[in-house]
Design an enzyme around this catalytic site. Structure first.
Site, PDB file in Angstrom:
ATOM      1  N   SER A 109       0.833  -1.204   0.000  1.00 46.56           N
ATOM      2  CA  SER A 109       0.000   0.000   0.000  1.00 46.56           C
ATOM      3  C   SER A 109       0.862   1.245   0.000  1.00 46.56           C
ATOM      4  O   SER A 109       1.949   1.265   0.611  1.00 46.56           O
ATOM      5  CB  SER A 109      -0.880   0.012   1.254  1.00 46.56           C
ATOM      6  OG  SER A 109      -1.492   1.273   1.407  1.00 46.56           O
ATOM      7  N   TYR A 125      -0.406  -0.508  10.069  1.00 45.67           N
ATOM      8  CA  TYR A 125      -0.707  -0.947   8.704  1.00 45.67           C
ATOM      9  C   TYR A 125       0.459  -0.631   7.755  1.00 45.67           C
ATOM     10  O   TYR A 125       0.875  -1.474   6.937  1.00 45.67           O
ATOM     11  CB  TYR A 125      -1.981  -0.233   8.268  1.00 45.67           C
ATOM     12  CG  TYR A 125      -2.482  -0.527   6.881  1.00 45.67           C
ATOM     13  CD1 TYR A 125      -3.160  -1.709   6.598  1.00 45.67           C
ATOM     14  CD2 TYR A 125      -2.317   0.399   5.850  1.00 45.67           C
ATOM     15  CE1 TYR A 125      -3.657  -1.962   5.329  1.00 45.67           C
ATOM     16  CE2 TYR A 125      -2.809   0.155   4.580  1.00 45.67           C
ATOM     17  CZ  TYR A 125      -3.480  -1.027   4.323  1.00 45.67           C
ATOM     18  OH  TYR A 125      -3.967  -1.269   3.066  1.00 45.67           O
ATOM     19  N   LYS A 140       2.586  -3.307   5.667  1.00 40.20           N
ATOM     20  CA  LYS A 140       2.544  -3.261   4.203  1.00 40.20           C
ATOM     21  C   LYS A 140       3.937  -3.106   3.600  1.00 40.20           C
ATOM     22  O   LYS A 140       4.231  -3.675   2.552  1.00 40.20           O
ATOM     23  CB  LYS A 140       1.617  -2.136   3.737  1.00 40.20           C
ATOM     24  CG  LYS A 140       0.131  -2.449   3.917  1.00 40.20           C
ATOM     25  CD  LYS A 140      -0.234  -3.777   3.269  1.00 40.20           C
ATOM     26  CE  LYS A 140      -1.704  -3.900   2.910  1.00 40.20           C
ATOM     27  NZ  LYS A 140      -2.031  -5.289   2.463  1.00 40.20           N
TER      28      LYS A 140
HETATM   29  N1  LIG Z   1      -8.948  -0.512  -1.263  1.00 38.39           N
HETATM   30  C1  LIG Z   1      -7.807   0.178  -1.332  1.00 38.39           C
HETATM   31  O1  LIG Z   1      -7.764   1.324  -1.808  1.00 38.39           O
HETATM   32  C2  LIG Z   1      -6.531  -0.446  -0.841  1.00 38.39           C
HETATM   33  C3  LIG Z   1      -5.376   0.335  -0.832  1.00 38.39           C
HETATM   34  C4  LIG Z   1      -4.169  -0.232  -0.454  1.00 38.39           C
HETATM   35  C5  LIG Z   1      -4.152  -1.572  -0.072  1.00 38.39           C
HETATM   36  N2  LIG Z   1      -5.294  -2.302  -0.041  1.00 38.39           N
HETATM   37  C6  LIG Z   1      -5.199  -3.684   0.375  1.00 38.39           C
HETATM   38  O2  LIG Z   1      -5.933  -4.514  -0.513  1.00 38.39           O
HETATM   39  C7  LIG Z   1      -6.359  -5.685   0.178  1.00 38.39           C
HETATM   40  C8  LIG Z   1      -7.844  -5.896  -0.045  1.00 38.39           C
HETATM   41  O3  LIG Z   1      -8.564  -4.864   0.621  1.00 38.39           O
HETATM   42  P1  LIG Z   1     -10.001  -4.352   0.179  1.00 38.39           P
HETATM   43  O4  LIG Z   1      -9.868  -2.900  -0.076  1.00 38.39           O
HETATM   44  O5  LIG Z   1     -10.550  -5.227  -0.866  1.00 38.39           O
HETATM   45  O6  LIG Z   1     -10.803  -4.475   1.565  1.00 38.39           O
HETATM   46  P2  LIG Z   1     -11.920  -5.548   2.032  1.00 38.39           P
HETATM   47  O7  LIG Z   1     -12.122  -5.298   3.481  1.00 38.39           O
HETATM   48  O8  LIG Z   1     -13.093  -5.474   1.131  1.00 38.39           O
HETATM   49  O9  LIG Z   1     -11.227  -6.949   1.774  1.00 38.39           O
HETATM   50  C9  LIG Z   1     -10.385  -7.596   2.685  1.00 38.39           C
HETATM   51  C10 LIG Z   1     -10.896  -9.008   2.870  1.00 38.39           C
HETATM   52  O10 LIG Z   1      -9.981  -9.726   3.699  1.00 38.39           O
HETATM   53  C11 LIG Z   1     -10.734 -10.559   4.550  1.00 38.39           C
HETATM   54  N3  LIG Z   1      -9.946 -10.902   5.739  1.00 38.39           N
HETATM   55  C12 LIG Z   1      -9.616 -10.087   6.775  1.00 38.39           C
HETATM   56  N4  LIG Z   1      -8.899 -10.756   7.691  1.00 38.39           N
HETATM   57  C13 LIG Z   1      -8.744 -12.021   7.217  1.00 38.39           C
HETATM   58  C14 LIG Z   1      -8.079 -13.182   7.716  1.00 38.39           C
HETATM   59  N5  LIG Z   1      -7.436 -13.139   8.892  1.00 38.39           N
HETATM   60  N6  LIG Z   1      -8.107 -14.304   6.975  1.00 38.39           N
HETATM   61  C15 LIG Z   1      -8.774 -14.344   5.793  1.00 38.39           C
HETATM   62  N7  LIG Z   1      -9.438 -13.277   5.276  1.00 38.39           N
HETATM   63  C16 LIG Z   1      -9.412 -12.122   5.985  1.00 38.39           C
HETATM   64  C17 LIG Z   1     -11.963  -9.739   4.897  1.00 38.39           C
HETATM   65  O11 LIG Z   1     -13.035 -10.554   5.371  1.00 38.39           O
HETATM   66  C18 LIG Z   1     -12.259  -9.042   3.574  1.00 38.39           C
HETATM   67  O12 LIG Z   1     -13.205  -9.747   2.775  1.00 38.39           O
HETATM   68  C19 LIG Z   1      -5.965  -5.477   1.632  1.00 38.39           C
HETATM   69  O13 LIG Z   1      -4.742  -6.143   1.877  1.00 38.39           O
HETATM   70  C20 LIG Z   1      -5.775  -3.992   1.726  1.00 38.39           C
HETATM   71  O14 LIG Z   1      -4.923  -3.625   2.785  1.00 38.39           O
HETATM   72  C21 LIG Z   1      -6.481  -1.768  -0.429  1.00 38.39           C
END
Ligand SMILES: NC(=O)c1ccc[n+]([C@@H]2O[C@H](COP(=O)([O-])OP(=O)(O)OC[C@H]3O[C@@H](n4cnc5c(N)ncnc54)[C@H](O)[C@@H]3O)[C@@H](O)[C@H]2O)c1
Length: 305
Positions: free
Chosen positions: A157, A170, A174
């Protein structure tokens, strides 16, 4: 599911996608499934801050894949323990016989400014993002080594790469994944295991409040083509990090300035040359520490000619 012959396909490939019950992971799962991969849809099904457990989200995505004519199984183990990681990989082996691709995507948020951080907020976030990637990847990597094939995509991230307010837990987790990506890329090279990372920006439950209306320009499905390419047999790179958002793709890299060399220098010399030290108009990008070592040796013991 109709595909053109020229499409990048994933026939006979088995992919584990963690946190694939919603958000970005669900989109990655649908993209790979449409292209013929057999998918383990892993999701613990908890809340954004990692509380609770539900089978629904993983089952739902499996149903969506099956409705497209694809193949998938659900797994609801947590990535955040060694047993959970083992169980996720075991479910892939049991259902599909092997694992070719791991997409480490599961994540939670527990934001607090640093002076309000508690061990509990630190541990939970590092356990899911950083340790979770270790626990899921390790058993899969052993299988990949044996068969001389593997593709791993980690999710970092800009919160860690650049540093975002209120996210020390976080951001550290990351950026830890970038180190993980680079070391595994190095170790896996001889066995045709390629390891890359994305730094996505997209509207999901994790960011919908943060982005407001601008979030509508950043669909989660816009991230998945890059993830699929990095997970594909033909991907030419390993150890790299890509920023991906709403149709935009770019490469992050770690650069080292040309620097300043003056044997025997004093504190005052460092002060007086600080601009030259920091000057980023010329820089090197090294694949591994031996690159920097060569640069150092060139400075410290220049050859006669
Ligand atoms: N959305 C963004 O802009 C963004 C930016 C930077 C990084 N990210 C990263 O992308 C990834 C996906 O995030 P997202 O935005 O889709 O959010 P999200 O919350 O929709 O998806 C994350 C998923 O991970 C699952 N999860 C959490 N803990 C878990 C565990 N211990 N075991 C198994 N599953 C687990 C949750 O139930 C959820 O469905 C994450 O790693 C997040 O940090 C997202």
């Amino acid at each position: 599911m109709e595909r053109h012959m020229a499409d990048l396909g994933f026939d006979n490939k088995v992919a584990i996608i963690t946190g694939a019950g919603g958000g970005l992971g669900r989109q990655h799962a649908l993209e790979l499934a449409r292209r013929g991969a057999r998918i383990v849809v892993n999701d613990l099904g908890g809340s954004l801050d990692g509380v609770g457990h539900a089978d629904g989200p993983a089952d739902q995505v499996v149903a969506e894949i099956e409705a497209l004519g694809g193949e998938a199984i659900a797994n609801t183990d947590s990535v955040a323990t060694p047993e959970g990681g083992e169980a996720i990989v075991a479910s892939a082996v049991e259902a599909f016989g092997t694992v070719d691709i791991v997409i480490n995507n599961a994540g939670i948020l527990r934001d607090k400014t640093f002076h309000n951080m508690t061990p509990e907020l630190i541990d939970a976030v590092i356990d899911v993002h950083l340790r979770g990637a270790f626990y899921t990847t390790l058993p899969a990597y052993k299988i990949m080594r044996e068969k001389n094939y593997g593709r791993i995509v980690n999710t970092t991230s800009n919160s860690g790469l650049l540093g975002n307010f209120g996210q020390s837990n976080y951001g550290a987790a990351k950026l830890g994944l970038v180190g993980f990506t680079r070391v595994l890329a190095n170790e896996g090279a001889k066995r045709n295991i390629k390891v890359n990372a994305i730094a996505p920006v997209a509207k999901t439950r994790m960011t919908e409040e943060l982005f407001g209306a601008a979030g509508d320009l950043m669909a989660p499905e816009a991230i998945s083509p890059t993830v699929a390419w990095l997970a594909h047999e033909d991907v030419p790179v390993s150890g790299e990090v890509f920023s991906v958002a709403g149709g935009y793709v770019a490469r992050y890299f770690i650069g080292l300035t040309e620097g300043w060399f003056s044997p025997g220098h004093t504190v005052e010399d460092v002060r007086d040359n600080f601009e030259a030290i920091r000057d980023d108009s010329n820089y090197d990008i090294f694949a591994d520490p031996s690159g920097e070592l060569m640069k150092l040796m060139g400075l410290l013991s220049p050859s006669e000619d």
